[in-house]
Scaffold this motif. Structure first.
Motif, PDB file in Angstrom:
ATOM      1  N   ASN A 149     -16.480 -31.154  18.587  1.00  0.00           N
ATOM      2  CA  ASN A 149     -17.384 -30.434  19.831  1.00  0.00           C
ATOM      3  C   ASN A 149     -16.368 -29.582  20.653  1.00  0.00           C
ATOM      4  N   LEU A 152     -17.030 -26.156  18.473  1.00  0.00           N
ATOM      5  CA  LEU A 152     -18.366 -25.674  19.041  1.00  0.00           C
ATOM      6  C   LEU A 152     -18.966 -24.690  20.407  1.00  0.00           C
ATOM      7  N   SER A 153     -17.886 -25.687  21.515  1.00  0.00           N
ATOM      8  CA  SER A 153     -18.223 -24.839  22.434  1.00  0.00           C
ATOM      9  C   SER A 153     -17.324 -23.057  22.127  1.00  0.00           C
ATOM     10  N   GLU A 156     -19.779 -21.049  20.575  1.00  0.00           N
ATOM     11  CA  GLU A 156     -21.080 -20.309  20.955  1.00  0.00           C
ATOM     12  C   GLU A 156     -20.689 -19.861  22.423  1.00  0.00           C
ATOM     13  N   TRP A 197     -16.514 -21.069  12.302  1.00  0.00           N
ATOM     14  CA  TRP A 197     -17.028 -21.613  11.985  1.00  0.00           C
ATOM     15  C   TRP A 197     -16.133 -22.237  10.750  1.00  0.00           C
ATOM     16  N   LEU A 213     -24.659 -34.383  13.027  1.00  0.00           N
ATOM     17  CA  LEU A 213     -25.057 -33.712  14.383  1.00  0.00           C
ATOM     18  C   LEU A 213     -24.413 -32.157  14.315  1.00  0.00           C
ATOM     19  N   VAL A 214     -23.482 -32.553  14.348  1.00  0.00           N
ATOM     20  CA  VAL A 214     -21.895 -31.572  14.051  1.00  0.00           C
ATOM     21  C   VAL A 214     -22.594 -30.523  13.696  1.00  0.00           C
ATOM     22  N   LEU A 216     -25.812 -29.688  12.431  1.00  0.00           N
ATOM     23  CA  LEU A 216     -26.524 -29.006  12.985  1.00  0.00           C
ATOM     24  C   LEU A 216     -26.284 -28.391  13.650  1.00  0.00           C
ATOM     25  N   GLN A 217     -25.543 -28.602  14.627  1.00  0.00           N
ATOM     26  CA  GLN A 217     -25.409 -27.625  15.295  1.00  0.00           C
ATOM     27  C   GLN A 217     -24.525 -26.369  14.782  1.00  0.00           C
ATOM     28  N   LEU A 218     -23.953 -26.625  14.213  1.00  0.00           N
ATOM     29  CA  LEU A 218     -23.211 -25.287  13.685  1.00  0.00           C
ATOM     30  C   LEU A 218     -24.047 -24.540  12.923  1.00  0.00           C
ATOM     31  N   GLU A 220     -26.975 -24.102  12.845  1.00  0.00           N
ATOM     32  CA  GLU A 220     -28.255 -23.204  14.629  1.00  0.00           C
ATOM     33  C   GLU A 220     -27.208 -22.130  15.087  1.00  0.00           C
ATOM     34  N   LEU A 221     -25.658 -22.119  15.474  1.00  0.00           N
ATOM     35  CA  LEU A 221     -25.169 -21.599  15.498  1.00  0.00           C
ATOM     36  C   LEU A 221     -25.036 -20.145  15.012  1.00  0.00           C
TER      37      LEU A 221
END
Length: 350
Positions: A149, A152-153, A156, A197, A213-214, A216-218, A220-221
């Motif tokens: 997480n 991921l921040s 982003e 990434w 879930l991680v 899915l976010q990855l 998209e980013l």
């Protein structure tokens, strides 16, 4: 026996897998263990004593067999337990930086037999995987999620910055004001996003089912980032794109932070002005923004025109000289480029 892939092995011991369940049971039972993930002649010649089983793998079986002093040998696909209570006798001359007997044995067996070996430490309460001469301690899902997480921040924030420098590059390209420094800045930002990434992707693999879930976010980013990189290289690199990608990826963190090193990796034609040397794009990235224009046709147009400035000034008749471009497509390309120029001017003003 083929040498296993580290990434695949990490996935095999990720949370949610039967093997990880068995290893966690061993930890909770406050016992240690050595589990060899492979069965063949290379492993058999290092085994002494114990007994053969050839039974279906289950977490509970692994836990019970680990109560004995010897190692447990399972199939490469972790489907069957082949041997238990085995004494492993690797070559003692194989170098190891481990101190505990169990860890030293695990590392040497992995090196000599070429298979993954897992060591469960009772005293340190850890699970260590040995493969390719490396030691990887499997983290808990909570710790891995926290790291993922956080990454991921960071990803982003870098992705936002990439879009900013790409937009700025577009404006400079239209005004024919691009320098090597501008291209290096874009290449640096994109490579940073790709490296973050890759780091997050490693966490996803190690998290197993807990990392959905991680992931899915990855996805998209980072959507489109590799495509953006390829277009920038198509516009400015003077040699094979794949080679350029490899040269950038080979830079260490210090070199990547150096604009000059990045420019050298891309082999940008730096003149006496150095990083302020003017550069001219070929137009690949601009054509990619033209709606409903096939990539193959865009490549043909860019190659035919040779530069973005010539492309922007081309008439529909000149565009029709390109194979695969008829009157309708030529008009569509001409109008699409005009809209992009107008949008860039408006954005620049406001």
């Amino acid at each position: 026996m083929p040498y296993p892939d580290f990434r695949t092995t990490i996935a095999d011991v990720a949370p949610g897998s039967a093997l990880r369940d068995g290893l966690e049971r061993i930890l909770r039972g406050r016992t240690g263990a050595i589990v060899v993930l492979g069965h063949g002649p290379e492993v058999e010649e290092l085994c002494s004593g114990g007994f053969e089983l050839d039974v279906e793998f289950s977490p509970s079986r692994l836990r019970e067999l680990a109560k004995m002093d010897g190692a447990v040998v399972v199939d490469p696909d972790n489907s069957r337990i082949r041997r238990a209570n085995v004494q492993l006798l690797p070559d003692p001359n194989i170098a190891t930086n481990e101190t505990g007997m169990r860890h030293r044995t695990a590392q040497r067996v992995s090196e000599q037999a070429g298979v993954p070996v897992i060591s469960v430490s009772q005293s340190m309460h850890t699970i260590a995987l040995y493969l390719h001469g490396e030691r990887h301690v499997l983290g808990s899902a909570d710790v891995l999620l926290a790291k993922a997480n956080q990454a991921l921040s960071t990803l982003e924030r870098y992705q936002v910055r990439v879009q900013e420098v790409l937009a700025n590059l577009t404006t400079l390209e239209i005004e024919d004001l691009v320098t090597a420094r501008d291209v290096v800045q874009v290449a640096h930002r994109i490579e940073m996003v790709i490296r973050i990434w890759q780091e997050v992707d490693g966490y996803v693999v190690e998290l197993g089912t807990d990392g959905r879930l991680v992931q899915l976010q990855l996805v998209e980013l980072v959507s489109g980032i590799a495509h953006d990189r390829d277009l920038v290289l198509d516009d400015y690199a003077t040699f094979d794109r794949d080679e350029a990608v490899g040269r950038i990826a080979a830079l260490d963190a210090q070199q990547l932070a150096s604009p000059t090193d990045v420019a050298r990796a891309l082999r940008l034609p730096l003149g006496q002005q150095g990083l302020d040397t003017p550069l001219s794009p070929r137009g690949h990235r601009m054509l990619d923004h033209v709606p409903r224009l096939p990539r193959t046709v865009a490549v043909s147009i860019a190659n035919h025109m040779g530069s973005l400035q010539r492309l922007l000034g081309a008439t529909t008749e000149e565009l029709q000289e390109v194979e695969g471009v008829g009157p309708l497509r030529a008009r569509s390309v001409r109008e699409g480029l005009s809209r992009l120029v107008e949008a860039s001017i408006v954005e620049r003003r406001f």
